[in-house]
Motif scaffolding. Structure first.
Motif, PDB file in Angstrom:
ATOM      1  N   UNK A 232       0.850  -1.190   0.000  1.00  0.00           N
ATOM      2  CA  UNK A 232       0.000   0.000   0.000  1.00  0.00           C
ATOM      3  C   UNK A 232       0.878   1.230   0.000  1.00  0.00           C
ATOM      4  N   UNK A 233       0.785   2.028  -1.027  1.00  0.00           N
ATOM      5  CA  UNK A 233       1.532   3.280  -1.111  1.00  0.00           C
ATOM      6  C   UNK A 233       0.527   4.406  -0.964  1.00  0.00           C
ATOM      7  N   UNK A 234       0.324   4.830   0.277  1.00  0.00           N
ATOM      8  CA  UNK A 234      -0.720   5.809   0.545  1.00  0.00           C
ATOM      9  C   UNK A 234      -0.151   7.024   1.240  1.00  0.00           C
TER      10      UNK A 234
ATOM     11  N   UNK B 163     -11.191   7.590   8.752  1.00  0.00           N
ATOM     12  CA  UNK B 163     -12.090   6.874   7.846  1.00  0.00           C
ATOM     13  C   UNK B 163     -11.567   6.943   6.410  1.00  0.00           C
ATOM     14  N   UNK B 164     -11.004   8.071   6.038  1.00  0.00           N
ATOM     15  CA  UNK B 164     -10.379   8.201   4.720  1.00  0.00           C
ATOM     16  C   UNK B 164      -9.237   7.192   4.576  1.00  0.00           C
ATOM     17  N   UNK B 165      -8.359   7.119   5.582  1.00  0.00           N
ATOM     18  CA  UNK B 165      -7.228   6.186   5.526  1.00  0.00           C
ATOM     19  C   UNK B 165      -7.712   4.738   5.523  1.00  0.00           C
ATOM     20  N   UNK B 166      -8.727   4.445   6.312  1.00  0.00           N
ATOM     21  CA  UNK B 166      -9.293   3.088   6.344  1.00  0.00           C
ATOM     22  C   UNK B 166      -9.751   2.669   4.951  1.00  0.00           C
ATOM     23  N   UNK B 167     -10.427   3.565   4.264  1.00  0.00           N
ATOM     24  CA  UNK B 167     -10.918   3.228   2.928  1.00  0.00           C
ATOM     25  C   UNK B 167      -9.792   3.114   1.908  1.00  0.00           C
ATOM     26  N   UNK B 168      -8.749   3.901   2.068  1.00  0.00           N
ATOM     27  CA  UNK B 168      -7.605   3.794   1.156  1.00  0.00           C
ATOM     28  C   UNK B 168      -6.817   2.502   1.377  1.00  0.00           C
ATOM     29  N   UNK B 169      -6.937   1.926   2.564  1.00  0.00           N
ATOM     30  CA  UNK B 169      -6.273   0.657   2.877  1.00  0.00           C
ATOM     31  C   UNK B 169      -7.242  -0.525   2.846  1.00  0.00           C
ATOM     32  N   UNK B 170      -8.451  -0.293   2.372  1.00  0.00           N
ATOM     33  CA  UNK B 170      -9.497  -1.294   2.529  1.00  0.00           C
ATOM     34  C   UNK B 170      -9.140  -2.620   1.862  1.00  0.00           C
ATOM     35  N   UNK B 171      -8.580  -2.584   0.675  1.00  0.00           N
ATOM     36  CA  UNK B 171      -8.290  -3.822  -0.045  1.00  0.00           C
ATOM     37  C   UNK B 171      -7.296  -4.679   0.736  1.00  0.00           C
ATOM     38  N   UNK B 172      -6.285  -4.057   1.316  1.00  0.00           N
ATOM     39  CA  UNK B 172      -5.309  -4.799   2.122  1.00  0.00           C
ATOM     40  C   UNK B 172      -5.970  -5.370   3.369  1.00  0.00           C
TER      41      UNK B 172
END
Length: 321
Positions: free
Chosen positions: A48-50, A88-97
């Protein structure tokens, strides 16, 4: 749903018997399931590159919530709301992982508990149309981590007691019924003071469970081909649910999802997942998916080109998803 949460005598007795068992549940099951050939042979990774590291946002949210509970005021309430939005924004950006790790460790119920929606907001707290409703307003319900876990989906999916969305209601209220800092101050005359103390207790317990559930999915386990496919299916189901419920932003019309949640969901997904799947660092994962499930790469390329999840959704459904 009745406007006030009421429990049968047996359930109240059970809650009292389990009052000591209120520590956050991390695994969602009594014990970690035994290793299977699937997990033992896992060797893939999903980088994850976020720009929004999940761990950093969790720490910021934790600190903001502590400040709010220590000194409820306009500034600390706004900071807690901003911290929730960032997390919540970060959670969704990492959701697939997170979904992939939930799949490999059989913790899909934990992932679901983190962000279940749509929900009945009056199941959590009062609304103008139902001033005495919700867990907050039911003194017959003992507030412990265990009792809140039992309230999650007690009789219907929309009875959501834990996760991002109830926490949002407790710190920000709902559309048309915004939270005031005084609502989180345990002061004033009874019964108002007792109600506010219950709201504070509920918020802390829900936040503790959120942290525990995130811990359960923040793992170093290797991923398998099957868990990657499972993660794609999980995200596909989530995007379909968003399409169905994205207009349910009126809290007094039944099932509800806050408009800010819809905004964050739509701004992060599926763009974050497509960028992650396309990243150079995830070449091995793409190759494994293509080898195990032919047509994946073509569907991904088309999805990226169209900036749409639809090609991947069609590929999943065509291959048994």
């Amino acid at each position: 749903m009745t406007p006030r949460v009421r429990l049968a005598a047996a359930l109240i007795a059970a809650a009292a018997a389990l009052s000591g068992c209120d520590r956050p549940e991390e695994d969602g099951v009594a014990a970690r399931p035994p290793a299977t050939p699937e997990s033992a042979d896992a060797s893939l990774a999903l980088s994850t590159d976020s720009a929004a590291p999940l761990a950093n946002r969790r720490d910021h949210w934790r600190d903001a919530l502590r400040a709010l509970l220590a000194d409820p005021g306009a500034d600390t309430l706004a900071a807690a709301d901003a911290g929730w939005r960032d997390l919540y924004d970060a959670f969704n950006r990492h959701y697939l992982t997170l979904a992939a790790h939930a799949c490999v460790a059989e913790r899909q119920p934990v992932l679901q508990r983190l962000d279940a929606w749509p929900l009945y907001p009056a199941y959590v707290d009062a609304l103008p149309a139902w001033p005495d409703s919700g867990i907050v307003n039911d003194p017959a319900l003992e507030l412990t981590g265990a009792s809140l876990r039992r309230q999650q989906g007690a009789t219907a999916d929309g009875e959501v007691a834990l996760g991002f969305q109830p926490i949002r209601l407790l710190i920000a209220g709902a559309e048309g019924a915004p939270r005031q800092a005084k609502d989180l101050r345990a002061e004033g005359d009874e019964p108002a003071a007792a109600l506010r103390e219950r709201r504070r207790t509920y918020l802390k317990l829900a936040a503790d469970q959120l942290q525990a559930d995130l811990n359960a999915l923040h793992r170093d386990d290797g991923l398998s081909l099957t868990s990657l496919r499972c993660a794609l299916e999980t995200l596909d189901d989530r995007l379909a649910a968003l399409q169905t419920h994205r207009q349910a932003t009126a809290p007094e019309e039944g099932l509800y999802i806050p408009s800010v949640s819809v905004e964050i969901l739509e701004s992060t997904q599926p763009a974050a997942a497509l960028a992650q799947l396309s990243a150079d660092a995830n070449g091995d994962a793409r190759a494994a998916l293509e080898s195990g499930y032919p047509g994946f790469q073509t569907a991904l390329d088309q999805a990226v080109e169209e900036d749409s999840w639809a090609p991947l959704g069609e590929w999943l459904h065509a291959h048994g998803g």
